[in-house]
Enzyme design. Sequence first.
Site, PDB file in Angstrom:
ATOM      1  NE  ARG A   1      -3.811  -2.025   2.399  1.00  0.00           N
ATOM      2  CZ  ARG A   1      -3.466  -2.927   3.319  1.00  0.00           C
ATOM      3  NH1 ARG A   1      -2.436  -2.718   4.106  1.00  0.00           N
ATOM      4  NH2 ARG A   1      -4.169  -4.025   3.454  1.00  0.00           N
ATOM      5  CE  LYS A  53      -1.943  13.286 -14.585  1.00  0.00           C
ATOM      6  NZ  LYS A  53      -2.467  13.659 -15.916  1.00  0.00           N
ATOM      7  CD  GLU A 107       5.904  15.726 -23.665  1.00  0.00           C
ATOM      8  OE1 GLU A 107       5.221  16.738 -23.411  1.00  0.00           O
ATOM      9  OE2 GLU A 107       5.396  14.591 -23.859  1.00  0.00           O
ATOM     10  CE  LYS A 144       4.175  17.021 -15.430  1.00  0.00           C
ATOM     11  NZ  LYS A 144       4.377  15.681 -15.975  1.00  0.00           N
ATOM     12  CD  GLU A 155      -5.315  16.114 -15.825  1.00  0.00           C
ATOM     13  OE1 GLU A 155      -4.215  15.558 -15.643  1.00  0.00           O
ATOM     14  OE2 GLU A 155      -5.958  16.010 -16.868  1.00  0.00           O
ATOM     15  NE  ARG A 159      -0.589  16.700 -13.351  1.00  0.00           N
ATOM     16  CZ  ARG A 159       0.059  15.898 -12.538  1.00  0.00           C
ATOM     17  NH1 ARG A 159      -0.250  15.841 -11.261  1.00  0.00           N
ATOM     18  NH2 ARG A 159       1.041  15.128 -12.986  1.00  0.00           N
ATOM     19  CG  ASN A 175      -3.735  16.335 -21.269  1.00  0.00           C
ATOM     20  OD1 ASN A 175      -2.790  15.544 -21.187  1.00  0.00           O
ATOM     21  ND2 ASN A 175      -4.780  16.287 -20.465  1.00  0.00           N
ATOM     22  CG  HIS A 234      -0.047  15.250 -24.706  1.00  0.00           C
ATOM     23  ND1 HIS A 234       0.706  16.398 -24.758  1.00  0.00           N
ATOM     24  CD2 HIS A 234       0.777  14.283 -24.225  1.00  0.00           C
ATOM     25  CE1 HIS A 234       1.926  16.135 -24.313  1.00  0.00           C
ATOM     26  NE2 HIS A 234       1.997  14.862 -23.990  1.00  0.00           N
ATOM     27  CG  HIS A 275      -2.448  10.711 -25.974  1.00  0.00           C
ATOM     28  ND1 HIS A 275      -2.968  11.391 -24.892  1.00  0.00           N
ATOM     29  CD2 HIS A 275      -1.223  10.301 -25.598  1.00  0.00           C
ATOM     30  CE1 HIS A 275      -2.069  11.403 -23.923  1.00  0.00           C
ATOM     31  NE2 HIS A 275      -1.005  10.753 -24.321  1.00  0.00           N
ATOM     32  CG  HIS A 315       4.735  10.614 -25.828  1.00  0.00           C
ATOM     33  ND1 HIS A 315       3.361  10.499 -25.846  1.00  0.00           N
ATOM     34  CD2 HIS A 315       5.004  11.679 -25.021  1.00  0.00           C
ATOM     35  CE1 HIS A 315       2.838  11.434 -25.067  1.00  0.00           C
ATOM     36  NE2 HIS A 315       3.808  12.171 -24.560  1.00  0.00           N
TER      37      HIS A 315
HETATM   38  N1  LIG Z   1       3.891  10.092 -15.646  1.00  0.00           N
HETATM   39  C1  LIG Z   1       3.817  11.125 -16.448  1.00  0.00           C
HETATM   40  O1  LIG Z   1       3.395  12.215 -16.064  1.00  0.00           O
HETATM   41  C2  LIG Z   1       4.286  10.973 -17.852  1.00  0.00           C
HETATM   42  C3  LIG Z   1       4.470  12.115 -18.647  1.00  0.00           C
HETATM   43  C4  LIG Z   1       4.977  11.958 -19.923  1.00  0.00           C
HETATM   44  C5  LIG Z   1       5.261  10.684 -20.404  1.00  0.00           C
HETATM   45  N2  LIG Z   1       5.056   9.595 -19.614  1.00  0.00           N
HETATM   46  C6  LIG Z   1       5.368   8.243 -20.105  1.00  0.00           C
HETATM   47  O2  LIG Z   1       6.758   8.187 -20.384  1.00  0.00           O
HETATM   48  C7  LIG Z   1       6.989   7.186 -21.381  1.00  0.00           C
HETATM   49  C8  LIG Z   1       7.935   7.726 -22.421  1.00  0.00           C
HETATM   50  O3  LIG Z   1       9.153   8.023 -21.794  1.00  0.00           O
HETATM   51  P1  LIG Z   1      10.524   8.031 -22.624  1.00  0.00           P
HETATM   52  O4  LIG Z   1      10.371   8.885 -23.809  1.00  0.00           O
HETATM   53  O5  LIG Z   1      11.608   8.298 -21.661  1.00  0.00           O
HETATM   54  O6  LIG Z   1      10.570   6.549 -23.211  1.00  0.00           O
HETATM   55  P2  LIG Z   1      11.201   5.163 -22.671  1.00  0.00           P
HETATM   56  O7  LIG Z   1      11.180   5.051 -21.230  1.00  0.00           O
HETATM   57  O8  LIG Z   1      10.513   4.106 -23.475  1.00  0.00           O
HETATM   58  O9  LIG Z   1      12.715   5.273 -23.143  1.00  0.00           O
HETATM   59  C9  LIG Z   1      13.014   5.402 -24.523  1.00  0.00           C
HETATM   60  C10 LIG Z   1      14.185   4.521 -24.918  1.00  0.00           C
HETATM   61  O10 LIG Z   1      15.381   5.153 -24.470  1.00  0.00           O
HETATM   62  C11 LIG Z   1      16.171   4.225 -23.752  1.00  0.00           C
HETATM   63  N3  LIG Z   1      16.942   5.015 -22.787  1.00  0.00           N
HETATM   64  C12 LIG Z   1      16.488   5.686 -21.698  1.00  0.00           C
HETATM   65  N4  LIG Z   1      17.486   6.373 -21.124  1.00  0.00           N
HETATM   66  C13 LIG Z   1      18.597   6.139 -21.871  1.00  0.00           C
HETATM   67  C14 LIG Z   1      19.947   6.581 -21.811  1.00  0.00           C
HETATM   68  N5  LIG Z   1      20.355   7.446 -20.882  1.00  0.00           N
HETATM   69  N6  LIG Z   1      20.815   6.125 -22.754  1.00  0.00           N
HETATM   70  C15 LIG Z   1      20.397   5.296 -23.738  1.00  0.00           C
HETATM   71  N7  LIG Z   1      19.139   4.848 -23.862  1.00  0.00           N
HETATM   72  C16 LIG Z   1      18.249   5.274 -22.925  1.00  0.00           C
HETATM   73  C17 LIG Z   1      15.200   3.221 -23.182  1.00  0.00           C
HETATM   74  O11 LIG Z   1      15.824   1.987 -22.949  1.00  0.00           O
HETATM   75  C18 LIG Z   1      14.167   3.138 -24.295  1.00  0.00           C
HETATM   76  O12 LIG Z   1      14.579   2.210 -25.279  1.00  0.00           O
HETATM   77  C19 LIG Z   1       5.627   6.819 -21.936  1.00  0.00           C
HETATM   78  O13 LIG Z   1       5.236   5.562 -21.432  1.00  0.00           O
HETATM   79  C20 LIG Z   1       4.705   7.903 -21.396  1.00  0.00           C
HETATM   80  O14 LIG Z   1       3.381   7.435 -21.194  1.00  0.00           O
HETATM   81  C21 LIG Z   1       4.585   9.728 -18.352  1.00  0.00           C
HETATM   82 ZN   LIG Z   2       3.737  13.852 -23.321  1.00  0.00          ZN
END
Ligand SMILES: NC(=O)c1ccc[n+]([C@@H]2O[C@H](COP(=O)([O-])OP(=O)(O)OC[C@H]3O[C@@H](n4cnc5c(N)ncnc54)[C@H](O)[C@@H]3O)[C@@H](O)[C@H]2O)c1
Ligand SMILES: [Zn+2]
Length: 372
Positions: free
Chosen positions: A124, A146, A188, A229, A239, A243, A247, A250, A254, A266
């Site tokens: 939990r 989030k 972003e 942010k 949100e 907040r 989006n 997005h 999306h 993304h």
């Molecule tokens: N929680 C939130 O508020 C929020 C906001 C925006 C996005 N997200 C989520 O984040 C995710 C996207 O994140 P992302 O773009 O970091 O993608 P990701 O986590 O898939 O990473 C992208 C790629 O980069 C590689 N990688 C990461 N760091 C590295 C480094 N230092 N050197 C070499 N390779 C590296 C990873 O192995 C992966 O193959 C999505 O799932 C999205 O839904 C969440």
């Molecule tokens: Zn985003």
Amino acid sequence: MIDPLRVRIALGDRSHDVLVGRGALSAAAGEIAAIARTREVAVIADEHVDDLHGAQLTRSWESAGVRTGTIRIPRGESAKALGIVESVCRTLAARRHEREDLVVGFGGGAATDTAAFVSAVFLRGVPYVAVPTSLLGMVDAAIGGKSAVDLPEGKNLVGAIRQPRLVVADLAFLDTLPVREIRAGFAEMIKIAWIADAKLFTELEETSGEVLDEVARDPSIVARCVALKGGIVARDELEQGERAVLNFGHTWGHAIETEARGALLHGECVALGMVAAVFCSAELGQCPRSELERLVRFLERVGLPTHRAEIDVDAVSTRMLSDKKRRHGGTRAVLTAGVGSVSVADHVSEDAVRRAVTFLRREGTRCDLSLE
Ligand SMILES: NC(=O)c1ccc[n+]([C@@H]2O[C@H](COP(=O)([O-])OP(=O)(O)OC[C@H]3O[C@@H](n4cnc5c(N)ncnc54)[C@H](O)[C@@H]3O)[C@@H](O)[C@H]2O)c1
Ligand SMILES: [Zn+2]
């Protein structure tokens, strides 16, 4: 070593800092030891990031007297699944991870989303620290609390809000991040500047030379994006209002991302989505056309997509119109009056949505094309 910058996210008893800078990982060791009162730290790591940087994390923190045990999860988005959450929780249980023991998320947004969700549900709730290693993770995914995993029915459908005790954004990790991923994270940064800081947007726009190299790795620019942010999250953590402006880009983004089925990152979809949102705002008379040209010019310069001939207008529009953001008979979208001014519109018509998707299919970068 230069001290990292420190951004405070003000959330009452859930307030915490984000450390930003090269060397932030080592600089954080003492704070990690203080947060990990039991000295036990489970690091939930993207396996690729663990191969590249795991030893460095273990070395820098164990020197401060904590014991780390790593749990590797699949690389990228495939980590965001309930099956992975179950297997990580079972490993934690087998290791007798206790309520006071620390969980760390280590990797891009996918790894930190998964680890944060585990920290919210295991026993939990156990203390959590994020160590984002992608630019997108540093400026966006690891900020704001989030967390979520995906279902076959859609992305981010199971999640929780869980604030970390600390976020450690060590810019040295970006040295191994492919340039396409850097650009996606930069989308972003452009987004948050457009939403909340016209001055920052202009500064980014006016940077001469190789924009990505100059600013995406500049601790002060990254920290400003985090603070923007963080400020919005601090005012509306759950949100219920403001907040939702995060989006921006997005609403269309999306739908484009889902329909692209893995062909686009993304951040690339957010770039296309921002173009659609600004086009739509201009068509509705809410924003000068020159703002659309300005955005397209800047995105092109940093190598982000602003149009895409493969977009299926019917599929993307239908997806948007049936999306969870649909409300009271219209589609909910974040529109803009120009840089520094965005707002949530609850009733964007089907026709306006479609016209913006159609605009993305144009060839070339010109913005003055008529749709007829
Ligand atoms: N929680 C939130 O508020 C929020 C906001 C925006 C996005 N997200 C989520 O984040 C995710 C996207 O994140 P992302 O773009 O970091 O993608 P990701 O986590 O898939 O990473 C992208 C790629 O980069 C590689 N990688 C990461 N760091 C590295 C480094 N230092 N050197 C070499 N390779 C590296 C990873 O192995 C992966 O193959 C999505 O799932 C999205 O839904 C969440
Ligand atoms: Zn985003």
